[in-house]
Design a protein around this motif. Structure first.
Motif, PDB file in Angstrom:
ATOM      1  N   GLY A   1      -2.863  -3.524  13.113  1.00 60.73           N
ATOM      2  CA  GLY A   1      -2.006  -2.729  13.987  1.00 60.73           C
ATOM      3  C   GLY A   1      -0.969  -1.920  13.222  1.00 60.73           C
ATOM      4  N   HIS A   2      -0.531  -0.841  13.847  1.00 62.44           N
ATOM      5  CA  HIS A   2       0.546  -0.007  13.280  1.00 62.44           C
ATOM      6  C   HIS A   2       1.499   0.331  14.427  1.00 62.44           C
ATOM      7  CE1 HIS A   2       2.730   2.522  10.716  1.00 62.44           C
ATOM      8  NE2 HIS A   2       1.839   3.447  10.400  1.00 62.44           N
ATOM      9  N   PRO A   3       2.239  -0.687  14.899  1.00 62.48           N
ATOM     10  CA  PRO A   3       3.034  -0.482  16.122  1.00 62.48           C
ATOM     11  C   PRO A   3       4.165   0.537  15.982  1.00 62.48           C
ATOM     12  CG  PRO A   3       3.485  -2.644  15.136  1.00 62.48           C
ATOM     13  CD  PRO A   3       2.302  -2.071  14.411  1.00 62.48           C
ATOM     14  N   LEU A   4       4.758   0.700  14.793  1.00 63.20           N
ATOM     15  CA  LEU A   4       5.827   1.708  14.664  1.00 63.20           C
ATOM     16  C   LEU A   4       5.255   3.109  14.869  1.00 63.20           C
ATOM     17  CD1 LEU A   4       8.040   0.585  11.630  1.00 63.20           C
ATOM     18  CD2 LEU A   4       8.650   0.533  14.047  1.00 63.20           C
ATOM     19  N   GLN A   5       4.018   3.306  14.397  1.00 63.40           N
ATOM     20  CA  GLN A   5       3.362   4.603  14.597  1.00 63.40           C
ATOM     21  C   GLN A   5       3.104   4.834  16.081  1.00 63.40           C
ATOM     22  OE1 GLN A   5       2.458   7.081  12.284  1.00 63.40           O
ATOM     23  NE2 GLN A   5       2.191   8.172  14.197  1.00 63.40           N
ATOM     24  N   SER A   6       2.559   3.816  16.738  1.00 66.18           N
ATOM     25  CA  SER A   6       2.205   4.006  18.156  1.00 66.18           C
ATOM     26  C   SER A   6       3.448   4.202  19.016  1.00 66.18           C
ATOM     27  CB  SER A   6       1.416   2.801  18.658  1.00 66.18           C
ATOM     28  OG  SER A   6       0.343   2.552  17.804  1.00 66.18           O
TER      29      SER A   6
ATOM     30  N   ILE B   1       7.111  -4.983   6.313  1.00 63.72           N
ATOM     31  CA  ILE B   1       5.935  -5.193   5.446  1.00 63.72           C
ATOM     32  C   ILE B   1       4.816  -4.226   5.788  1.00 63.72           C
ATOM     33  CG2 ILE B   1       4.140  -6.823   4.682  1.00 63.72           C
ATOM     34  CD1 ILE B   1       6.053  -9.050   5.350  1.00 63.72           C
ATOM     35  N   ARG B   2       4.293  -3.589   4.757  1.00 65.01           N
ATOM     36  CA  ARG B   2       3.037  -2.820   4.893  1.00 65.01           C
ATOM     37  C   ARG B   2       1.956  -3.547   4.116  1.00 65.01           C
ATOM     38  NH1 ARG B   2       1.451   3.403   4.895  1.00 65.01           N
ATOM     39  NH2 ARG B   2       2.125   2.964   7.018  1.00 65.01           N
ATOM     40  N   SER B   3       0.975  -3.992   4.844  1.00 62.27           N
ATOM     41  CA  SER B   3      -0.126  -4.726   4.221  1.00 62.27           C
ATOM     42  C   SER B   3      -1.410  -4.370   4.968  1.00 62.27           C
ATOM     43  CB  SER B   3       0.208  -6.215   4.315  1.00 62.27           C
ATOM     44  OG  SER B   3      -0.930  -6.971   4.221  1.00 62.27           O
TER      45      SER B   3
ATOM     46  N   HIS C   1      -1.759  13.608  15.257  1.00 58.03           N
ATOM     47  CA  HIS C   1      -2.371  12.753  14.219  1.00 58.03           C
ATOM     48  C   HIS C   1      -1.227  12.034  13.511  1.00 58.03           C
ATOM     49  CE1 HIS C   1      -4.371  11.429  10.554  1.00 58.03           C
ATOM     50  NE2 HIS C   1      -5.510  11.544  11.229  1.00 58.03           N
ATOM     51  N   CYS C   2      -1.471  10.784  13.126  1.00 59.76           N
ATOM     52  CA  CYS C   2      -0.390  10.001  12.506  1.00 59.76           C
ATOM     53  C   CYS C   2      -0.018  10.508  11.124  1.00 59.76           C
ATOM     54  CB  CYS C   2      -0.783   8.530  12.441  1.00 59.76           C
ATOM     55  SG  CYS C   2      -2.236   8.217  11.415  1.00 59.76           S
ATOM     56  N   LEU C   3      -0.935  11.242  10.461  1.00 58.96           N
ATOM     57  CA  LEU C   3      -0.783  11.707   9.072  1.00 58.96           C
ATOM     58  C   LEU C   3      -0.748  10.502   8.121  1.00 58.96           C
ATOM     59  CD1 LEU C   3       1.924  14.534   9.472  1.00 58.96           C
ATOM     60  CD2 LEU C   3      -0.565  14.709   9.822  1.00 58.96           C
ATOM     61  N   PRO C   4      -1.248  10.590   6.909  1.00 61.49           N
ATOM     62  CA  PRO C   4      -1.761  11.798   6.285  1.00 61.49           C
ATOM     63  C   PRO C   4      -3.117  12.181   6.849  1.00 61.49           C
ATOM     64  CG  PRO C   4      -2.205   9.924   4.844  1.00 61.49           C
ATOM     65  CD  PRO C   4      -1.414   9.397   6.015  1.00 61.49           C
TER      66      PRO C   4
ATOM     67  N   ASN D   1       0.847  -1.208   0.000  1.00 60.08           N
ATOM     68  CA  ASN D   1       0.000   0.000   0.000  1.00 60.08           C
ATOM     69  C   ASN D   1       0.875   1.247   0.000  1.00 60.08           C
ATOM     70  OD1 ASN D   1      -1.008  -2.073   2.330  1.00 60.08           O
ATOM     71  ND2 ASN D   1      -2.638  -1.578   0.913  1.00 60.08           N
ATOM     72  N   SER D   2       0.230   2.384  -0.220  1.00 60.40           N
ATOM     73  CA  SER D   2       0.928   3.674  -0.296  1.00 60.40           C
ATOM     74  C   SER D   2       1.581   4.053   1.030  1.00 60.40           C
ATOM     75  CB  SER D   2      -0.065   4.792  -0.630  1.00 60.40           C
ATOM     76  OG  SER D   2      -0.813   4.456  -1.749  1.00 60.40           O
ATOM     77  N   SER D   3       2.573   4.909   0.948  1.00 64.21           N
ATOM     78  CA  SER D   3       3.237   5.395   2.166  1.00 64.21           C
ATOM     79  C   SER D   3       4.103   6.596   1.842  1.00 64.21           C
ATOM     80  CB  SER D   3       4.114   4.295   2.765  1.00 64.21           C
ATOM     81  OG  SER D   3       4.902   4.821   3.817  1.00 64.21           O
ATOM     82  N   LEU D   4       4.198   7.502   2.786  1.00 64.66           N
ATOM     83  CA  LEU D   4       5.191   8.575   2.722  1.00 64.66           C
ATOM     84  C   LEU D   4       6.127   8.425   3.929  1.00 64.66           C
ATOM     85  CD1 LEU D   4       4.550  12.373   2.061  1.00 64.66           C
ATOM     86  CD2 LEU D   4       6.127  11.601   3.794  1.00 64.66           C
ATOM     87  N   ARG D   5       5.558   8.588   5.138  1.00 64.63           N
ATOM     88  CA  ARG D   5       6.356   8.571   6.354  1.00 64.63           C
ATOM     89  C   ARG D   5       7.047   7.232   6.618  1.00 64.63           C
ATOM     90  NH1 ARG D   5       2.812  12.347   6.319  1.00 64.63           N
ATOM     91  NH2 ARG D   5       1.694  10.738   5.199  1.00 64.63           N
ATOM     92  N   THR D   6       6.279   6.163   6.548  1.00 64.11           N
ATOM     93  CA  THR D   6       6.831   4.854   6.911  1.00 64.11           C
ATOM     94  C   THR D   6       7.978   4.492   5.984  1.00 64.11           C
ATOM     95  OG1 THR D   6       4.651   4.245   7.683  1.00 64.11           O
ATOM     96  CG2 THR D   6       6.206   2.441   7.281  1.00 64.11           C
ATOM     97  N   ARG D   7       7.764   4.772   4.712  1.00 65.77           N
ATOM     98  CA  ARG D   7       8.794   4.427   3.735  1.00 65.77           C
ATOM     99  C   ARG D   7      10.097   5.166   4.013  1.00 65.77           C
ATOM    100  NH1 ARG D   7       9.021   4.405  -2.834  1.00 65.77           N
ATOM    101  NH2 ARG D   7      11.261   4.632  -2.875  1.00 65.77           N
TER     102      ARG D   7
HETATM  103  N1   CP Z   1       1.738   7.612   9.469  1.00 63.96           N
HETATM  104  C1   CP Z   1       2.070   6.823   8.453  1.00 63.96           C
HETATM  105  O1   CP Z   1       2.275   5.612   8.584  1.00 63.96           O
HETATM  106  O2   CP Z   1       2.212   7.473   7.253  1.00 63.96           O
HETATM  107  P1   CP Z   1       2.429   6.820   5.837  1.00 63.96           P
HETATM  108  O3   CP Z   1       1.170   6.059   5.503  1.00 63.96           O
HETATM  109  O4   CP Z   1       2.656   7.973   4.908  1.00 63.96           O
HETATM  110  O5   CP Z   1       3.590   5.888   5.891  1.00 63.96           O
END
Ligand code: CP
Ligand code: AN0
Length: 317
Positions: free
Chosen positions: A146-151, A109-111, A271-274, A45-51
């Motif tokens: 879950g999104h543990p890196l964000q949390s 992995i982002r899924s 907020h986690c963004l986007p 899936n799409s990503s800005l921050r995580t990538r």
């Molecule tokens: N917060 C976060 O995970 O952003 P991305 O979806 O842009 O990676």
């Protein structure tokens, strides 16, 4: 640490936080730890921050990285088992995981949740196949539930800004025209409870999260009441859990506004963004001095780096 799939892979949150703060002070101090090691960042899936933050984190540790947007650049992946692959999907997740595992020392992995079949999503059908067949440590870069890196980054940020030991942290649902997963709120609850914060969850009736994540928490359905005396406001949309994946409410009365922020204890906005402006949060709030969303996003680097460091240290043992 072997894998990083949720807070349950963290043995000592306090110690992990300490590691993240040490890294933040000197991000290059372990630049030899990952020498000759490779991390594949695999995105369904799409990503800005995580990538960018996870790539930066791995490279700060001396690793080489491969970023692979598998849906755009790879073969279409089949994730079901026992089916006749006569459609448009050329490769099975079992072989894909096995092969990428041979090319990588760690796989991120982002899924996302597909938001169609709740059981499949809550069984973590995709990431669990990688854990099973890749044979190397797996880092969740947001999976179905879950999104543990964000949390982790969220907790780092709250630690930096909090003025009391157990701040009042409010997780508020906010409207969004498109269905989004429950991953961010699920993990946020796990990590903020583990950090010992006074967590309040507020959302419209019918938007209850999985009771397994809510555990002993009670919902405050009155958003304004929830905001009273809050030290942190954490906004996030999620799609319906019961009527799975549906958007049943786009009521902008739930948007975070300055009027509501005035009810708080000079709360910081997170907020986690986007983020969709003037749906989730008004321009005025996100542009105010109390908005800490960019600091929060920066902390994604140190969260990812602390996690990858723990995994690398475990590998050399
Ligand atoms: N917060 C976060 O995970 O952003 P991305 O979806 O842009 O990676
Ligand atoms: C994703 C989500 O809500 O899970 C990623 C957030 C980090 N966001 C959207 O789908 C807009």
């Amino acid at each position: 640490m072997k894998h990083f799939l949720s807070i349950h892979d963290v043995t000592d949150l306090h110690e992990l936080l300490k590691t993240a703060f040490e890294i933040k002070k000197d991000p290059h101090k372990d630049e030899l730890l990952g020498k000759h090691k490779n991390m594949c960042l695999l995105f369904f899936n799409s990503s800005l921050r995580t990538r960018i933050s996870t790539q930066r984190a791995a490279e700060n540790l001396g690793m080489k990285t491969v970023v692979f947007n598998i849906n755009e650049e790879g073969w279409k992946i089949e994730t079901e088992f026992g089916i006749i692959m006569d459609g448009d999907k050329s490769e099975h997740v079992k072989e894909a995981a096995g092969v990428i595992g041979r090319y990588s020392d760690i796989i991120g992995i982002r899924s996302f949740a597909q938001l169609k079949d709740r059981e499949a999503d809550y069984n973590e059908n995709v990431i669990s196949q990688f854990v099973k067949y890749a044979g190397v440590p797996i880092v969740s870069m947001e999976a179905a539930t879950g999104h543990p890196l964000q949390s982790f980054a969220d907790v780092i940020t709250i630690e930096e800004y909090k003025k009391v030991i157990h701040p009042r942290v409010v997780l508020t649902w906010a409207p969004n025209p498109k269905a989004t997963p429950q991953a961010v709120p699920n993990s946020f609850i796990e990590w903020t409870v583990a950090a010992g914060y006074n967590l309040v969850v507020t959302h419209p009736e019918g938007y209850e999260l999985d009771p397994a994540f809510m555990k002993g928490l009670t919902v405050e359905y009155n958003q304004k009441k929830a905001f009273e005396k809050a030290d942190f406001i954490y906004a996030k949309n999620w799609s319906n859990y019961k009527d799975y994946g549906k958007v049943l409410n786009v009521d902008r009365n739930w948007t975070v506004t300055m009027e509501k922020m005035k009810l708080t204890n000079h709360a910081k906005f997170m907020h986690c963004l986007p983020v969709r402006r003037n749906m989730i949060v008004s321009d005025e709030v996100i542009d105010s001095a109390d908005s800490i969303v960019i600091d929060e996003a920066e902390n994604r680097i140190y969260a990812a780096q602390a996690v990858i460091k723990k995994i690398l240290e475990n590998m050399v043992k």
